[in-house]
Design an enzyme around this catalytic site. Structure first.
Site, PDB file in Angstrom:
ATOM      1  N   ASP A  32       0.168   5.329   0.606  1.00  0.00           N
ATOM      2  CA  ASP A  32      -0.935   6.141   1.141  1.00  0.00           C
ATOM      3  C   ASP A  32      -0.696   7.635   1.117  1.00  0.00           C
ATOM      4  O   ASP A  32       0.356   8.104   1.569  1.00  0.00           O
ATOM      5  CB  ASP A  32      -1.154   5.816   2.639  1.00  0.00           C
ATOM      6  CG  ASP A  32      -1.803   4.490   2.874  1.00  0.00           C
ATOM      7  OD1 ASP A  32      -2.351   3.928   1.939  1.00  0.00           O
ATOM      8  OD2 ASP A  32      -1.762   4.030   4.030  1.00  0.00           O
ATOM      9  N   GLU A  92       0.849  -1.195   0.000  1.00  0.00           N
ATOM     10  CA  GLU A  92       0.000   0.000   0.000  1.00  0.00           C
ATOM     11  C   GLU A  92       0.882   1.241   0.000  1.00  0.00           C
ATOM     12  O   GLU A  92       1.926   1.278   0.654  1.00  0.00           O
ATOM     13  CB  GLU A  92      -0.896  -0.022   1.242  1.00  0.00           C
ATOM     14  CG  GLU A  92      -1.983   1.010   1.252  1.00  0.00           C
ATOM     15  CD  GLU A  92      -2.968   0.783   2.412  1.00  0.00           C
ATOM     16  OE1 GLU A  92      -3.357   1.795   3.016  1.00  0.00           O
ATOM     17  OE2 GLU A  92      -3.330  -0.376   2.702  1.00  0.00           O
ATOM     18  N   GLU A 130      -3.188  10.366   3.018  1.00  0.00           N
ATOM     19  CA  GLU A 130      -4.420  10.599   3.770  1.00  0.00           C
ATOM     20  C   GLU A 130      -4.410  12.045   4.259  1.00  0.00           C
ATOM     21  O   GLU A 130      -3.391  12.529   4.762  1.00  0.00           O
ATOM     22  CB  GLU A 130      -4.525   9.641   4.959  1.00  0.00           C
ATOM     23  CG  GLU A 130      -4.835   8.211   4.566  1.00  0.00           C
ATOM     24  CD  GLU A 130      -5.104   7.330   5.779  1.00  0.00           C
ATOM     25  OE1 GLU A 130      -6.256   6.929   5.969  1.00  0.00           O
ATOM     26  OE2 GLU A 130      -4.156   7.054   6.525  1.00  0.00           O
TER      27      GLU A 130
END
Length: 296
Positions: free
Chosen positions: A107, A105, A109
């Protein structure tokens, strides 16, 4: 960042370069073609003939979408305009991920905050199911006032997070010292807008003000120069797919000295958390990739 130029190529060489580059799928433009709305019961919308996508959150539900394609390496850009005003408690997540307990993953955010307080940009990298590699930043602009470009460059040597073309973080391939690196699992792009007021703003002290709902984040100008994974094989050739193409040489791209300086400036002035300096969190010693020679 370094990139090859085609300005001095002869017409025949330029044509050859374009043909070689055709193995890399460049996706620009129509969000209907690139993405599928996956949840939210009508709260996510694709508008303006596929040029704009919006996600909304109210007290009943958030919303989200995912890419139709899976990718194994690429340079991926998306312009976002974040929830304005009092966005405390909300999280806008934009990330690449594979599936399963040993997933990879990458990311972005965006953690909302009270009106007037800055958003926190939270980044993380998971490899073979292990994350805990958070770096967090303030931004040097208001991300709610206009669209800004958030980019991931992911190749076999490194992952570079960039904002409006300025690199903010680099995660290098450190397999030589035993650190797993995302390189075998194709990933989709996912995004969601959701309520996380149990942790998102000041550790959960500030709750979502539902009188401000619906909260809306907007997306446009998706662009992927990437290797698309389909039916067990990549759209890229087995050798460096774009080092001789017109796609910017992302497959072997690294930070040049100017980009290194810009990243250092961001990290010096806007980084607010770095797992690689958190000795209280890692009393037995910092993760091996945190050594100066392998970690930016």
């Amino acid at each position: 960042m370094t990139s090859p130029s085609t300005s001095n190529l002869s017409p025949k060489l330029l044509l050859l370069s374009l043909l070689l580059g055709s193995f890399v799928v460049a996706s620009v433009g129509n969000l209907y073609q690139d993405f599928d709305i996956t949840w939210g019961d009508g709260r996510a919308k694709i508008l303006n003939n596929g040029q704009l996508l919006t996600l909304s959150l109210d007290k009943a539900s958030g919303s989200g979408f995912q890419s139709n394609n899976e990718y194994l390496f690429g340079k991926i850009d998306m312009q976002l305009k974040l929830v304005p005003g009092n966005s405390a408690g909300t999280v806008t997540a934009y990330y690449l991920s594979s599936q399963g307990p040993t997933h990879d993953e990458i990311d972005f955010e965006f953690l909302g905050n009270l009106s007037g307080d800055p958003y926190i940009l939270h980044t993380n990298v998971f490899s073979q199911g292990k994350g805990n590699r958070e770096q967090q930043f303030y931004l040097w602009f208001d991300p709610t006032a206009d669209f800004h470009t958030y980019s991931v460059l992911w190749n076999p040597q490194r992952i570079i997070f960039s904002v409006d073309g300025t690199p903010i973080r680099e995660f290098k391939n450190s397999e030589s010292i035993g650190v797993p690196y995302p390189k075998n699992q194709p990933m989709r792009i996912y995004s969601s807008l959701w309520n996380a007021d149990d942790w998102a703003t000041r550790g959960g002290l500030v709750k979502t003000d539902w009188s401000q709902a619906p909260f809306t984040a907007s997306y446009r100008n998706f662009n992927a120069n990437a290797c698309v994974w389909s039916s067990g094989s990549s759209s890229c050739s087995s050798t460096s797919p774009s080092s001789t193409s017109t796609n910017g040489g992302w497959y072997s791209q690294e930070l040049d000295s100017t980009s290194q300086e810009r990243m250092t400036w961001v990290q010096k002035n806007y980084m607010i958390y770095n797992y690689c300096t958190d000795t209280k969190r890692f009393p037995q010693g910092l993760p091996p990739e945190c050594s100066a020679t392998t970690m930016s």
